[in-house]
Design a protein around this motif. Structure first.
Motif, PDB file in Angstrom:
ATOM      1  N   GLU A 114      30.102  36.350  33.349  1.00 13.58           N
ATOM      2  CA  GLU A 114      30.058  37.320  32.249  1.00 13.58           C
ATOM      3  C   GLU A 114      31.383  37.250  31.490  1.00 13.58           C
ATOM      4  N   ASP A 151      32.403  39.193  28.928  1.00 13.71           N
ATOM      5  CA  ASP A 151      32.949  40.506  28.591  1.00 13.71           C
ATOM      6  C   ASP A 151      33.620  41.067  29.843  1.00 13.71           C
ATOM      7  N   ALA A 209      32.080  42.813  33.142  1.00 17.04           N
ATOM      8  CA  ALA A 209      32.237  42.083  34.405  1.00 17.04           C
ATOM      9  C   ALA A 209      32.937  42.946  35.442  1.00 17.04           C
ATOM     10  N   THR A 269      33.665  35.956  40.401  1.00 14.76           N
ATOM     11  CA  THR A 269      33.522  36.269  38.987  1.00 14.76           C
ATOM     12  C   THR A 269      34.211  35.224  38.119  1.00 14.76           C
ATOM     13  N   HIS A 319      34.412  33.885  33.668  1.00 15.02           N
ATOM     14  CA  HIS A 319      34.176  34.396  32.321  1.00 15.02           C
ATOM     15  C   HIS A 319      33.758  33.328  31.314  1.00 15.02           C
ATOM     16  N   ASP A 330      25.219  35.919  32.179  1.00 19.55           N
ATOM     17  CA  ASP A 330      25.080  36.315  30.780  1.00 19.55           C
ATOM     18  C   ASP A 330      24.652  35.084  29.970  1.00 19.55           C
ATOM     19  N   LEU A 375      27.985  32.789  26.400  1.00 16.17           N
ATOM     20  CA  LEU A 375      29.213  32.472  27.119  1.00 16.17           C
ATOM     21  C   LEU A 375      30.010  31.413  26.377  1.00 16.17           C
ATOM     22  N   SER A 432      21.367  39.864  29.048  1.00  9.81           N
ATOM     23  CA  SER A 432      21.424  39.502  27.641  1.00  9.81           C
ATOM     24  C   SER A 432      21.204  40.720  26.750  1.00  9.81           C
ATOM     25  N   LYS A 447      20.866  44.286  28.038  1.00  8.23           N
ATOM     26  CA  LYS A 447      22.009  45.188  27.876  1.00  8.23           C
ATOM     27  C   LYS A 447      21.680  46.222  26.792  1.00  8.23           C
TER      28      LYS A 447
END
Length: 224
Positions: free
Chosen positions: A7, A9, A13, A29, A31, A51, A54, A79, A101
């Motif tokens: 993710e 954001d 995240a 995690t 990004h 997500d 990206l 998404s 989302k």
């Protein structure tokens, strides 16, 4: 259990990662899509949350490439795209579920658990057991004998690691990498403290001690 979270954001995240850790998961995690793919193709995760939008490589490309190399990790797509066509495309390109989302964490957690439960039915046991100690991975419950034991996230993750590797000696370095997700100074006593806390929960009130120290090597969970 280990979750891959891709993710970009960082606020979202961080929100997801915090909730998953509090629920007993170990979370990797990243990004961007390129780094996410590098982790995803290792096939070591119980589920992935990806997500679509990206940097580097979009989420659908990440999922497609994971599938092409034979990684069947269950994937929940996140998404902001809400159309039916977008959801169909996400599922057709390798996703197992699709969530729009904004979302509630409780629903996200329930969907992740459902994906894992569905996957584990055909691949791995959902209950780990050594002697009279049992861990239900889906319910996140630990029982010794007839007593239910409440464990914080890190103690739960350590016990899961030990149960999955019962009879094998786990070094402090291995525990740090598997339970904390990143490298601590090997000289730190964080592992000793964590093991001590776990022992107080599962061994202190029982004649039969399951967690044993192997001097100079680490710790082992034995039921024999």
């Amino acid at each position: 259990m280990r979750i891959l979270l891709i993710e970009d954001d960082k606020k979202i995240a961080g929100f997801i990662e915090k909730g998953l850790r509090e629920s007993g998961f170990v979370v990797d995690t990243c990004h961007d899509g390129t780094e996410g793919l590098e982790l995803g193709v290792q096939g070591v995760h119980d589920a992935a949350v990806v997500d679509i939008m990206l940097p580097g490589m979009d989420g659908l490309q990440v999922i497609e490439r994971m599938r092409k190399v034979g990684v069947d990790t269950p994937v929940l797509i996140l998404s902001a795209r809400q159309s039916v066509d977008d959801r169909i495309q996400g599922l057709q390109r390798g996703g197992d579920d699709y969530m729009i989302k904004p979302f509630s964490f409780s629903e996200l957690l329930a969907r992740i658990q459902a994906l894992i439960r569905r996957d584990k039915k055909s691949t791995q046991p959902t209950v780990l057991k050594v002697a009279d100690l049992e861990m239900d991975l889906l319910k996140h419950e630990v029982v010794r004998g007839i007593e239910k034991i409440e464990l914080p996230a890190k103690e739960y993750a350590l016990l899961e690691l030990m149960l999955r590797n019962s009879g094998a000696v786990l070094s402090k370095t291995t525990i740090l990498e598997k339970v904390y997700d990143y490298n601590f100074d090997p000289q730190t006593n964080v592992v000793d403290v964590l093991v001590c806390r776990l022992r107080n929960k599962i061994d202190k009130d029982y004649d039969r001690k399951l967690i044993q120290t192997v001097r100079g090597m680490g710790y082992v969970l034995r039921g024999d």
